[in-house]
Design an enzyme around this catalytic site. Structure first.
Site, PDB file in Angstrom:
ATOM      1  CG  ASP A  13      -5.998 -14.853  12.642  1.00 13.50           C
ATOM      2  OD1 ASP A  13      -5.117 -15.607  13.099  1.00 13.50           O
ATOM      3  OD2 ASP A  13      -7.178 -14.896  13.036  1.00 13.50           O
ATOM      4  CB  SER A  14      -6.561 -19.032  11.017  1.00  7.08           C
ATOM      5  OG  SER A  14      -6.997 -18.631  12.308  1.00  7.08           O
ATOM      6  CB  CYS A  76      -2.173 -16.179  12.892  1.00  5.67           C
ATOM      7  SG  CYS A  76      -2.630 -17.899  13.121  1.00  5.67           S
ATOM      8  CD  GLU A 154     -12.854 -17.459  12.767  1.00  6.95           C
ATOM      9  OE1 GLU A 154     -13.532 -17.195  11.763  1.00  6.95           O
ATOM     10  OE2 GLU A 154     -11.799 -16.842  13.052  1.00  6.95           O
ATOM     11  CB  CYS A 186      -4.890 -18.096  20.441  1.00  7.84           C
ATOM     12  SG  CYS A 186      -6.061 -18.161  19.055  1.00  7.84           S
ATOM     13  CG  HIS A 188      -9.385 -16.467  17.054  1.00  2.00           C
ATOM     14  ND1 HIS A 188      -8.320 -16.645  16.221  1.00  2.00           N
ATOM     15  CD2 HIS A 188     -10.500 -16.615  16.290  1.00  2.00           C
ATOM     16  CE1 HIS A 188      -8.755 -16.902  14.997  1.00  2.00           C
ATOM     17  NE2 HIS A 188     -10.083 -16.893  15.010  1.00  2.00           N
TER      18      HIS A 188
END
Ligand code: DGL
Length: 282
Positions: A13-14, A76, A154, A186, A188
């Site tokens: 993932d990012s 992602c 994040e 997403c 996240h």
């Protein structure tokens, strides 16, 4: 192929969002070993041009393949939307991508209005448009890019007043438009599910693709005879152990801290030096 059965499954993932997918993989495929790469040094991807998302995704895939991954889960939405075709054309390895759960959302809605919370790259991309055209079936679908939520996740701000206020800013127009189903588009965002739930209230159903991508990973491995062990699923995610390896391209200690909160288990993350592109303002 016995050799492939013993190899680990790569996941990238990012940043920390893919841990929400890893959690589902640890439950669905507890006998597999996983190598995770969170490209935290280049996160967010969602505000980058497609060419950069593709370059970073190739870099992530190379890192996982160098460590012997037998298949790669692109955990992602942004990388799946922008880079999956490029990855499949570049590497001889099965890639499993995340698709926003539009089809189940359309089947669920009673008001005929569905919202998608995504990144900017996903929300504006042709891929999502096609998916909507293909599955909307008369249902109105609203997509909104929520870059600030990625930054909060994040930072490890998964719940609380700041997370709630940011979610409210993005989601209120869709609630006002009458959605009763919200796709967390997403990876996240499932990490912020409690804060989302408080904003949308009990009348809105939230869905994500975590369990579906884990089942798809099982199918892909099973078709090739690459499943480790008998392939039994479990009720809870299996604890991580020495057979698993977690890497990131930023602050490993911080990443481990956020991963511990998302996975609800102690986590160690190592720093993987590599390609860093100039940051893009979210
Ligand atoms: N977790 C990612 C996704 O599912 C991307 C967040 C980002 O890097 O912008 O789209």
């Amino acid at each position: 192929m016995a050799e492939a059965s013993n190899a680990p499954v790569g996941v990238f993932d990012s940043g920390v969002g893919g841990f929400t997918i890893l959690k589902e993989l640890l439950r669905e495929l507890p006998e597999e070993r996983f190598i995770y790469f969170g490209d935290t040094g280049n996160c967010p991807y969602g505000v980058r041009p497609v060419s950069e998302i593709q370059e970073l995704s190739r870099n992530a895939a190379r890192l996982l393949l160098d460590q012997g991954a037998k298949a790669i889960v692109v955990a992602c939405n942004t990388a799946s939307v922008s880079a999956l075709a490029d990855l499949r054309a570049t590497f001889d390895c099965p890639f499993i991508g995340v698709v926003p759960a539009i089809k189940p959302a359309v089947a669920l809605t009673r008001t005929g209005r569905v919202g998608i919370a995504a990144t900017e790259a996903s929300a504006r991309g042709d891929y999502l448009r096609h998916l909507i055209d293909q599955h909307a079936n008369g249902v109105e679908v609203f997509a909104v890019g929520c870059p600030r939520l990625v930054l909060l996740a994040e930072a490890g701000i998964l719940d609380g007043p700041e997370a709630e206020a940011a979610i409210r800013d993005y989601i209120t127009p869709m609630l006002d438009a009458g959605i009763d189903t919200l796709v967390l588009g997403c990876t996240h965002f499932p990490a912020m599910r409690l804060a989302f739930a408080r904003v949308v209230g009990p009348q809105v159903t939230m869905i994500d693709s975590g369990a579906a991508i884990a089942r798809q990973t099982r199918r892909v491995l099973s078709e090739r005879g690459w499943l480790a062990g008998a392939g039994q699923s479990a009720d809870e995610p299996r604890p991580l152990d020495d057979g698993d390896a977690l890497w990131c391209s930023g602050d490993a200690e911080h990443c481990a801290h956020v991963a511990t909160a998302i996975l609800s288990m102690p986590v160690q993350v190592r720093f993987a030096p590599g390609m860093l592109l100039p940051p893009v303002r979210a």
